[in-house]
Scaffold this active site. Structure first.
Site, mmCIF file in Angstrom:
data_model
loop_
_atom_site.group_PDB
_atom_site.id
_atom_site.type_symbol
_atom_site.label_atom_id
_atom_site.label_comp_id
_atom_site.label_asym_id
_atom_site.label_seq_id
_atom_site.Cartn_x
_atom_site.Cartn_y
_atom_site.Cartn_z
ATOM 1 N N GLN A 125 -14.488 20.565 -20.668
ATOM 2 C CA GLN A 125 -13.455 21.206 -21.471
ATOM 3 C C GLN A 125 -14.022 21.710 -22.790
ATOM 4 O O GLN A 125 -13.279 22.091 -23.679
ATOM 5 C CB GLN A 125 -12.244 20.281 -21.664
ATOM 6 C CG GLN A 125 -12.491 18.973 -22.367
ATOM 7 C CD GLN A 125 -11.272 18.066 -22.370
ATOM 8 O OE1 GLN A 125 -11.245 17.084 -21.639
ATOM 9 N NE2 GLN A 125 -10.278 18.359 -23.181
ATOM 10 N N PHE A 178 -7.922 15.553 -20.029
ATOM 11 C CA PHE A 178 -7.260 14.664 -20.993
ATOM 12 C C PHE A 178 -8.194 14.211 -22.125
ATOM 13 O O PHE A 178 -8.057 13.100 -22.631
ATOM 14 C CB PHE A 178 -6.650 13.445 -20.278
ATOM 15 C CG PHE A 178 -5.927 13.797 -19.011
ATOM 16 C CD1 PHE A 178 -4.803 14.603 -19.052
ATOM 17 C CD2 PHE A 178 -6.379 13.354 -17.775
ATOM 18 C CE1 PHE A 178 -4.142 14.961 -17.886
ATOM 19 C CE2 PHE A 178 -5.728 13.712 -16.606
ATOM 20 C CZ PHE A 178 -4.606 14.519 -16.655
ATOM 21 N N ALA A 188 0.833 -1.215 0.000
ATOM 22 C CA ALA A 188 0.000 0.000 0.000
ATOM 23 C C ALA A 188 0.863 1.260 0.000
ATOM 24 O O ALA A 188 2.049 1.231 -0.340
ATOM 25 C CB ALA A 188 -0.969 -0.015 1.174
ATOM 26 N N GLU A 222 -0.646 16.736 -26.479
ATOM 27 C CA GLU A 222 -0.886 15.328 -26.785
ATOM 28 C C GLU A 222 0.344 14.510 -27.189
ATOM 29 O O GLU A 222 0.475 13.349 -26.812
ATOM 30 C CB GLU A 222 -1.916 15.235 -27.918
ATOM 31 C CG GLU A 222 -3.255 15.809 -27.541
ATOM 32 C CD GLU A 222 -4.212 15.720 -28.706
ATOM 33 O OE1 GLU A 222 -5.248 15.078 -28.571
ATOM 34 O OE2 GLU A 222 -3.911 16.302 -29.756
HETATM 35 C C1 LIG Z 1 -5.749 1.523 -1.087
HETATM 36 C C2 LIG Z 1 -5.406 0.291 -0.303
HETATM 37 C C3 LIG Z 1 -4.279 -0.428 -0.659
HETATM 38 C C4 LIG Z 1 -3.950 -1.581 0.038
HETATM 39 N N1 LIG Z 1 -2.856 -2.294 -0.346
HETATM 40 C C5 LIG Z 1 -2.547 -3.435 0.303
HETATM 41 C C6 LIG Z 1 -1.443 -4.226 -0.073
HETATM 42 O O1 LIG Z 1 -0.727 -3.904 -1.016
HETATM 43 N N2 LIG Z 1 -1.184 -5.356 0.609
HETATM 44 C C7 LIG Z 1 -1.953 -5.734 1.681
HETATM 45 O O2 LIG Z 1 -1.657 -6.738 2.298
HETATM 46 N N3 LIG Z 1 -3.000 -5.018 2.050
HETATM 47 C C8 LIG Z 1 -3.320 -3.886 1.393
HETATM 48 N N4 LIG Z 1 -4.407 -3.172 1.775
HETATM 49 C C9 LIG Z 1 -5.277 -3.733 2.807
HETATM 50 C C10 LIG Z 1 -4.945 -3.232 4.186
HETATM 51 O O3 LIG Z 1 -3.689 -3.673 4.591
HETATM 52 C C11 LIG Z 1 -5.992 -3.799 5.089
HETATM 53 O O4 LIG Z 1 -7.195 -3.199 4.701
HETATM 54 C C12 LIG Z 1 -5.743 -3.487 6.536
HETATM 55 O O5 LIG Z 1 -4.618 -4.121 7.000
HETATM 56 C C13 LIG Z 1 -6.934 -3.853 7.383
HETATM 57 O O6 LIG Z 1 -6.727 -3.298 8.647
HETATM 58 P P1 LIG Z 1 -7.786 -2.299 9.282
HETATM 59 O O7 LIG Z 1 -7.325 -1.993 10.629
HETATM 60 O O8 LIG Z 1 -7.991 -1.150 8.413
HETATM 61 O O9 LIG Z 1 -9.049 -3.218 9.290
HETATM 62 P P2 LIG Z 1 -10.574 -2.824 9.324
HETATM 63 O O10 LIG Z 1 -11.024 -2.409 7.993
HETATM 64 O O11 LIG Z 1 -10.833 -1.899 10.429
HETATM 65 O O12 LIG Z 1 -11.165 -4.254 9.670
HETATM 66 C C14 LIG Z 1 -10.994 -5.344 8.793
HETATM 67 C C15 LIG Z 1 -11.647 -6.599 9.355
HETATM 68 O O13 LIG Z 1 -10.879 -7.120 10.422
HETATM 69 C C16 LIG Z 1 -11.656 -7.222 11.603
HETATM 70 N N5 LIG Z 1 -10.782 -6.889 12.738
HETATM 71 C C17 LIG Z 1 -9.806 -5.975 12.724
HETATM 72 N N6 LIG Z 1 -9.144 -5.983 13.896
HETATM 73 C C18 LIG Z 1 -9.730 -6.918 14.658
HETATM 74 C C19 LIG Z 1 -9.487 -7.415 15.965
HETATM 75 N N7 LIG Z 1 -8.503 -6.945 16.715
HETATM 76 N N8 LIG Z 1 -10.277 -8.404 16.415
HETATM 77 C C20 LIG Z 1 -11.280 -8.907 15.659
HETATM 78 N N9 LIG Z 1 -11.547 -8.488 14.412
HETATM 79 C C21 LIG Z 1 -10.781 -7.507 13.917
HETATM 80 C C22 LIG Z 1 -12.779 -6.233 11.391
HETATM 81 O O14 LIG Z 1 -13.894 -6.560 12.158
HETATM 82 C C23 LIG Z 1 -13.030 -6.359 9.913
HETATM 83 O O15 LIG Z 1 -13.816 -7.452 9.641
HETATM 84 C C24 LIG Z 1 -4.758 -2.009 1.125
HETATM 85 C C25 LIG Z 1 -5.892 -1.275 1.478
HETATM 86 C C26 LIG Z 1 -6.219 -0.144 0.777
HETATM 87 C C27 LIG Z 1 -7.437 0.627 1.164
#
Ligand SMILES: Cc1cc2nc3c(=O)[nH]c(=O)nc-3n(C[C@H](O)[C@H](O)[C@H](O)COP(=O)(O)OP(=O)(O)OC[C@H]3O[C@@H](n4cnc5c(N)ncnc54)[C@H](O)[C@@H]3O)c2cc1C
Ligand code: FES
Ligand code: FES
Length: 1298
Positions: A740, A771, A309, A1230
């Protein structure tokens, strides 16, 4: 104050300031980056970190301070140095990404006032820019780095360059200077609010509960409280970073818990809610502080985390969330499982239990074996054992900031001092709906010696064990299978190497294999630029020819620049949301909006019957319905629209409109199918010179082949939309619209409403990129929104969400070029017969084949025939996109040249040279006279500056010494016609007002969309009127001021507008002149006051020379003139993964006498990087049902910082002339896109080198874009052989090449 409806809403929609932009709503673009500061109790310090406001639920920010771009500086008070420097370094074009860039850099400086270049690279990895090509942004920001680095890059001035054609001239390399910039003074930064500090120090503030009408969000006070809540609401998700749940936060409760990371004796135990950034920090610390042997697993994790990410997502996303999202494309699970990590989970009823992180934890996509009342507390990541080796692998569409296609974690433990495998762990993600352990393979390899036999068996076993059906979700099946064995091969080699280093007796790894083990290093782009200085005779007050900063750059960098959606809500404003077809070809049986109409906030529903005038938009007699009336002919066609009080209400209600269809036949989507059905739009065009048929009879060789080029999404950072405001009187209507071509929008709205154009005023201040994508469809959206405004009598706003924008508005045409070419053995091409099939989608729109006009590029092929056929398919209609057919047409011709070179066994650059136009007076295939002199100069200078011949040799040497990494280099010349081939579009209009105080207001018909048309117009006006640019203002483009303007397109905007401004100013000056001469001592203001009124206002329309094409006779001056250029690029590919790295690009471009070298170089770099996307990364995927599946930055990758060549040099050709355009300049918007085809052909060269080693032919098919998948599969080897393509027709593919 939060309203109930805002509870689930992200920070982006709450911040009622204009600087934080909506680009995607899913964390994928960085336009919404803000800084969050929080007090960290554990370390007693304030943490500052970037987040994507679009994913940050407002409720999670209790106790946090948020700083947006407005908070750090403004043009009204004082700019922040970050804002000043990005602007001065020309790092802001359309400006839509700029606030996000600024906030990423600002946050870095808050944490590290003396950053390294690597820090900057990391900080900006999650910010996309579609305009600049990133280099100028880096140039501005690197001035915060060490003095040494900055000095290295300080540009200079070459006194004199004598070129072989013309007079000596002064060349400059200084696009900007930072002499008087504000120093970075951290003491001036905003402090963390003391009340929040006090609050933070008091520990927990108690449980918080936010109750909305549909949603309840609870932030627990502590772990006990969390467990109680989880028992009470077992189905409620724990929302932590919200990066997976994202906008789907339509659930019932929110829990937030913070557990901290701690070391324990057997490894590192990470709290589940530690962010990926803190995981990375901890891993780095462990690797730094501990013996390497114990941290092998952490090193592997770091390898993954570095490209996982972007920074903002890593700051928000948690390790627990990553694991429990149970998404096999997420990278951590395969590595953590290979490392035998343990999860500590807890519930109120059962207390704590430990579970192993392995394939059994994942019960389905997005599902785990955790019980509903359990939460994840922590993850124990063990230290590595002495004879243990670990690696992590991932391959994505883009090296950084992209989900992996396949990821893997591998760990092997050897019997001490031997190469005998004691245990082996291999996990893959991305080869099924859940994490896959290849247990059988691992088991069978235990006890074996690490050597070639094991490798062969392992690959065979892997091939048997990794099951991926030919129709598997996600497609790319052969590639994914190949990656599993290729990754293992890499692991095998790494381990072999390490065993040898420990003096274990293993087979020798050939030296030429070693480079396969080194991952590509991401670097920041830097470059040299040169341009011709203005002559010494030019007045120092005259800004023309100087690299002036974009006129609105400061406003863009502070977030003050207003785009249409920044206009504050007008009293009583409503929101409109489109209802689109879900079928590709069907009869509409019934549209039932009743459920939607019954929903809260919904005001009305519109469909064809509500249009007061005509329900269609015309372009050259080709109608396109606004609302589908009886039939739909693509998925995404607008059928109706819901109007509601708020965005969210309109969005939800639109989903409830029920449309009943009756499917119709035929239905097809691909060019191939259209050819079978002979489904083409009229007219079918042809251009021909010479006698092609006869020439084929006399040539040495004939070759027939084809090349397919995929389409491209505009992905302007600002999505399409507008605000329509009824004025109440006489049916007048004002539109603030992202168009545009505002005159066309005005016309279409008038026809739709059945009112005259004089009652409709379109205002366009600026666009966040266009674009070519904001010419046509925006007129339909405007007509629909205007209909809503008229029907309700209230202002209506329409803002397309990114996914809808991609679905509805479509993009660049996919092409299939089929050719027959006749050539002699020395490489001279005597005849070529090329048929261009473009996929036009369901309506003709702007698809008529301009490609044919570009087809000869710079080559004099005496007998040349081109046919252009626009295929009619059941897809959304394709439209104009920067270069409009040129990048495809030219690419097909370059393929012809490339293949002829391969067949003749000659270097491609030699064949290009043999066939180039060379005489002083040449005629194109459509009989337009031109001189190729400046093209040849660009070519020679480019090869020279690039050191092409020396590097070619070095590349050959590199390729001989490296088996699994190969390099390639390619150069192409370019001739690109500028202007519209329909002459009446080649006109510009301007209105110049001089006020009594001496200030000047310029209005023109062009649109400012980042290209700097306003800046150039100001430079021109300043030259003629002899007043400083600061006294001249351009407010907006307005159909009320300048009527009937042509679109800003075809690289012609500045030519047309510039001439009109010049003409208007000259006429005003002519009127003033006698008076000025009589009163030479007067000031400008005195002249103006005294000459008022006749001298104060001038409207001018400028018509360019006539261009027109006689298609019947293949002749006509289709263009005003030609812009020339040449480009040379070098790449390196990883033959095992298909990854590639752009190493260096040199461009020499003829822009005539540049009006503004900084803006022109900006256009060249930005266009080139967009071309990198077109030819190598950007891949649209459609389902078998014609549904676009790539609908946002998560699935569709545009170039990011990591894709820009680290050496990126752009030179403007000195002493270039152009008698046809304003001050001898040339249009440049372009042409540069096509130059990125050099990257494609360099990749092809590199692949050919790999194939040669395997005894395979140099001639092989490679479609564009040359994605990692295509590169890998073209580097045929023992691994690709294990994953043969299934026979067509024997399976249902996941996606189709349209
Ligand atoms: C633009 C973008 C790019 C990304 N690129 C990558 C990438 O290249 N590689 C990659 O691996 N990931 C990637 N991700 C994913 C990102 O790593 C995961 O979305 C992130 O790690 C999830 O963590 P969060 O805390 O945001 O989870 P949340 O969205 O808050 O929760 C995700 C899920 O986990 C559950 N959960 C979370 N913590 C707990 C807990 N402690 N106990 C019980 N349940 C729990 C939640 O209930 C939910 O179901 C990307 C995401 C985005 C938006
Ligand atoms: S709008 Fe937030 S990342 Fe794109
Ligand atoms: S300037 Fe970056 S998106 Fe336009």
């Amino acid at each position: 104050m939060l309203s109930q409806n805002h509870l689930h809403v992200s920070l982006l929609y709450i911040v009622l300031l204009t600087g934080t932009k909506y680009g995607c709503g899913g964390g994928g673009c960085g336009a919404c980056t803000v800084m969050v500061s929080k007090y960290d109790q554990l370390n007693n310090r304030v943490l500052h970190y970037t987040v994507n406001a679009c994913l940050q639920p407002i409720c999670t920010l209790h106790g946090a301070a948020v700083v947006t771009v407005e908070g750090i500086g403004s043009t009204k008070t004082k700019l922040h140095p970050v804002q000043e420097r990005i602007a001065k370094a020309h790092g802001s074009q359309c400006g839509f990404c700029t606030p996000g860039m600024v906030m990423s850099m600002y946050t870095l400086l808050r944490n590290k006032p003396h950053p390294t270049m690597e820090d900057i690279r990391e900080a900006l990895g999650g910010n996309l820019c579609r305009c600049t090509g990133y280099r100028p942004i880096i140039d501005g920001f690197k001035t915060f780095c060490d003095v040494r680095v900055v000095e290295m890059m300080t540009p200079g001035k070459n006194d004199c360059v004598l070129n072989k054609y013309l007079i000596p001239c002064q060349i400059s390399e200084e696009l900007f200077h930072m002499d008087n910039v504000l120093p970075l003074d951290p003491s001036q930064d905003l402090i963390f609010p003391p009340e929040l500090m006090i609050m933070g120090k008091k520990r927990a503030c108690g449980s918080l509960c936010f109750q909305g009408d549909r949603l309840k969000l609870i932030s627990p006070v502590d772990l006990t409280n969390l467990l109680e809540l989880k028992t009470e609401y077992p189905e409620a998700p724990v929302v932590v970073g919200n990066t997976t749940i994202g906008i789907n936060l339509l659930t019932f409760q929110l829990f937030v818990i913070y557990l901290l990371c701690v070391y324990v004796h057997a490894g590192v135990s990470m709290g589940a809610v530690c962010t990926l950034s803190s995981l990375k920090d901890e891993m780095e610390r462990a690797v730094r502080e501990m013996e390497a042997e114990r941290t092998r697993g952490y090193q592997a994790l770091l390898q993954t985390l570095r490209c996982l990410a972007g920074k903002q997502i890593r700051n928000m996303a948690t390790i627990g969330g990553n694991i429990l999202s149970a998404n096999p494309k997420y990278d951590l699970n395969s590595v953590l499982a290979a490392l035998d990590c343990t999860l500590q989970v807890m519930s109120k009823e059962n207390g704590t239990r430990a579970i192993t992180l392995n394939e059994e934890l994942f019960t389905g996509f997005g599902k785990t074996a955790l019980r509903p009342d359990e939460v994840l507390l922590s993850i124990d990541i063990p230290y590595s054992k002495p004879w243990e080796f670990v690696s992590a692998f991932r391959q994505a569409q883009r090296r950084e900031f992209a989900f992996s296609i396949v990821n893997a974690g591998m760990k092997v433990l050897f019997r001490e001092g031997t190469n005998i495998v004691e245990s082996l762990n291999i996990y893959y993600g991305g080869v099924g709906p859940t994490l896959v352990k290849v247990g059988r393979t691992c088991q069978k390899l235990v006890g074996r010696s690490w050597g070639e036999e094991l490798l062969a068996d392992a690959c065979r076993l892997l091939e048997e064990e990794v099951e991926l059906s030919d129709s598997a979700h996600g497609g790319k099946v052969e590639y994914r299978k190949t990656l599993t064995t290729s990754f293992f091969f890499k692991f095998y080699m790494q381990v072999l190497q390490e065993l040898r280093e420990r003096d274990v007796n293993v087979c020798l790894l050939p030296l030429e294999y070693l480079s396969a083990l080194k991952p590509f290093k991401n670097e920041v782009p830097q470059g040299h630029h040169s341009f011709q200085l203005v002559s010494n005779a030019q007045s120092s007050q005259d800004p023309v020819g100087h690299p002036m900063m974009h006129q609105a750059a400061f406003h863009q960098a502070t977030g003050e620049a207003q785009y249409y959606d920044d206009i504050p809500a007008v009293q009583g404003e409503l929101f409109v949301y489109m209802v689109t077809s879900t079928r590709a070809h069907a009869k509409i049986i019934n549209i039932d909006p009743s459920e939607a109409l019954g929903m809260t906030g919904v005001v009305t529903f519109l469909s064809a019957g509500d249009v007061p005038g005509q329900n269609r938009r015309m372009l050259f007699n080709n109608p396109e319905e606004l609302f589908a009336e009886e039939e739909v002919s693509c998925v995404g066609q607008i059928i109706g629209a819901v109007v509601a009080e708020s965005r969210e209400q309109a969005r939800r209600a639109a989903q409830m409109v029920k449309v009943t269809y009756q499917d119709l036949l035929p239905v097809f989507f691909t060019i191939e199918e259209a050819i079978q059905h002979q489904s083409f739009f009229d007219p079918k065009r042809k251009l021909e010179r010479g006698d092609v048929g006869k020439a084929f009879e006399t040539v040495d060789q004939i070759l027939e082949d084809e090349i397919y080029l995929g389409g491209q999404e505009h992905f302007y950072m600002e999505t399409q939309g507008l605000i329509a405001v009824p004025k109440g009187e006489n049916g007048e209507l004002e539109l603030f619209v992202a168009s545009q071509h505002s005159a066309y929008t005005q016309e279409v709205v008038g026809i739709t409403l059945g009112i005259d154009s004089n009652k409709i005023t379109c205002h366009v201040r600026r666009l966040g990129g266009a674009f070519g994508g904001k010419v046509m469809k925006i007129a339909s959206l405007s007509a629909i929104t205007a209909t809503a405004a008229v029907k309700t009598g209230r202002p209506v706003r329409c803002v397309l969400e990114r996914g809808d924008d991609m679905l509805i508005t479509s993009g660049r045409h996919p092409f299939l070029g089929k050719y027959k070419v006749g050539y002699n053995n020395d490489g001279t091409i005597m005849a070529a017969d090329i048929t261009y099939y473009s996929n036009g989608g369901c309506t003709l729109n702007e698809s008529l084949a301009v490609t044919l006009l570009h087809m000869d590029n710079g080559y004099k092929i005496p007998n040349l025939r081109g046919r252009g056929l626009v295929c009619k398919t059941y897809l959304p209609s394709y439209t104009a996109f920067r270069g409009f057919g040129g990048p495809q047409g030219l690419m097909v011709m370059e393929s012809v040249l490339h293949e002829v070179a391969v067949k003749c066994g000659l270097p491609p650059q030699k064949v290009r040279e043999i066939n180039m136009y060379r005489e002083e007076e040449c005629y194109t295939h459509h009989k337009q006279l031109f001189s190729p002199r400046d093209m040849l100069r660009c070519w020679d200078e480019c090869l020279d500056k690039a050191g092409y011949h020396d590097r070619l040799q070095a590349i050959q040497q590199f390729n001989t010494s490296n088996r699994w990494k190969k390099r390639g280099i390619s150069a192409v010349p370019m001739k690109f016609g500028v202007g519209f081939s329909k002459g009446f579009f080649n006109q510009g209009a301007a209105l110049v007002n001089i006020y009594k105080d001496g200030s000047v207001l310029v209005a023109h018909g062009g649109t400012e969309m980042g290209q700097g048309i306003n800046t150039k117009a100001l430079q021109i006006a300043s030259r003629i009127l002899k007043v400083p640019m600061s006294s001249i203002h351009i407010k907006e483009t307005c159909t009320g001021n300048v009527p009937n303007a042509a679109p800003s397109a075809a690289s012609f905007g500045t030519d047309a507008v510039g001439m009109a401004v010049k003409d208007a100013c000259e006429k005003l000056m002519r009127r003033l002149k006698p008076f000025m001469e009589n009163h030479p001592k007067y000031t400008w203001q005195q002249w103006v006051i005294n000459k008022h009124p006749p001298g104060y206002k001038k409207v001018n329309i400028m018509m360019g020379p006539h261009t027109d094409m006689d298609w019947e006779n293949s002749e006509g001056p289709a263009y005003y003139y030609f812009t020339f250029g040449a480009c040379c690029s070098e790449v390196e590919i990883d033959c095992l993964t298909g990854d590639h790295k752009n190493l260096r690009t040199d461009i020499v471009m003829d822009v005539g006498r540049s009006l503004n070298p900084a803006l022109d170089i900006g256009q060249i770099e930005g266009g080139f990087v967009q071309g990198i996307g077109l030819y190598t990364i950007e891949e649209l995927q459609f389902s078998l049902e014609g549904v676009l599946m790539t609908r946002g930055p998560s699935q569709y990758k545009i170039p990011a910082l990591c894709d820009v060549p680290p050496q990126f040099n752009v030179h403007l050709l000195a002493n270039a002339q152009n008698p046809h355009a304003i001050y001898r300049s040339k249009g440049i918007g372009e042409p540069p896109v096509f130059l990125a085809s050099t990257i494609f052909f360099a990749i092809k060269e590199a692949v050919a080198a790999a194939r040669r080693e395997r005894g395979l032919g140099d001639s092989f098919p490679l479609s564009s874009p040359a994605t990692a998948e295509r590169i890998r599969m073209a580097c045929e080897d023992q691994f690709t052989e294990m994953a043969p393509s299934p026979k067509k027709g024997t399976f249902k593919p996941w996606s189709i090449n349209i």
